[in-house]
Design a protein around this motif. Sequence first.
Motif, mmCIF file in Angstrom:
data_model
loop_
_atom_site.group_PDB
_atom_site.id
_atom_site.type_symbol
_atom_site.label_atom_id
_atom_site.label_comp_id
_atom_site.label_asym_id
_atom_site.label_seq_id
_atom_site.Cartn_x
_atom_site.Cartn_y
_atom_site.Cartn_z
ATOM 1 N N ALA A 1 -3.001 -18.964 -36.194
ATOM 2 C CA ALA A 1 -2.279 -18.722 -37.446
ATOM 3 C C ALA A 1 -1.477 -17.421 -37.393
ATOM 4 O O ALA A 1 -1.030 -16.924 -38.422
ATOM 5 N N ASP A 2 -1.281 -16.880 -36.215
ATOM 6 C CA ASP A 2 -0.540 -15.625 -36.037
ATOM 7 C C ASP A 2 0.918 -15.833 -36.436
ATOM 8 O O ASP A 2 1.585 -16.724 -35.899
ATOM 9 N N THR A 3 1.412 -15.020 -37.360
ATOM 10 C CA THR A 3 2.816 -15.105 -37.749
ATOM 11 C C THR A 3 3.614 -13.883 -37.299
ATOM 12 O O THR A 3 4.814 -13.824 -37.524
ATOM 13 N N LEU A 4 2.979 -12.931 -36.661
ATOM 14 C CA LEU A 4 3.705 -11.791 -36.113
ATOM 15 C C LEU A 4 4.171 -12.117 -34.696
ATOM 16 O O LEU A 4 5.339 -12.005 -34.363
ATOM 17 N N VAL A 5 3.231 -12.531 -33.856
ATOM 18 C CA VAL A 5 3.548 -13.064 -32.526
ATOM 19 C C VAL A 5 3.010 -14.491 -32.541
ATOM 20 O O VAL A 5 1.799 -14.694 -32.498
#
Length: 169
Positions: A99-103
Amino acid sequence: ALGTSAGGHLALMTGLAADAFRPGFPARVRLIVDLCGPADLLDLSGYADSPDLDDAKGMLTMLTGVPPVAPQAAVYRRVSPYFYVTPQSPPMLLVHGTADTLVPFSQSKKLAARCLEAGVPHCLIPVTYAWHDFQSRIAGKNAAPALDLALACAAEWARAFAEEGGAQA
């Protein structure tokens, strides 16, 4: 070499591209452990204006010193570990929150596919529900069990690789 986020990027670059930046002084890295580090900044620059990512533009600027605009494509490619994977690359252990939305998790999936193409021993461990800091930001979802399992798998894979001379997933 081991690192998280920008440190994961540095671990990847140290293990994969040290000779490209310091000819004659190659790093002797036996295993790379990358926890949610960006692998293909050229690909990531395509997300710079996306509302799906928290601060891709700021991250790209921080890692490279230049903002994500088309004329910078050569810079992003030069500092992208993805483009330095060869059959001689050290084995890689990649751990990344789904669920990573930065990387985005797709960065580690893409790097794992590149390792497979090059015949590099690697293991990609997704951490279900986990964001960039390995915490869950999804209501009612707990990433801790997945992180515990991921870290146990990572330790076992690294141990098996060291003892038996290699493992591939």
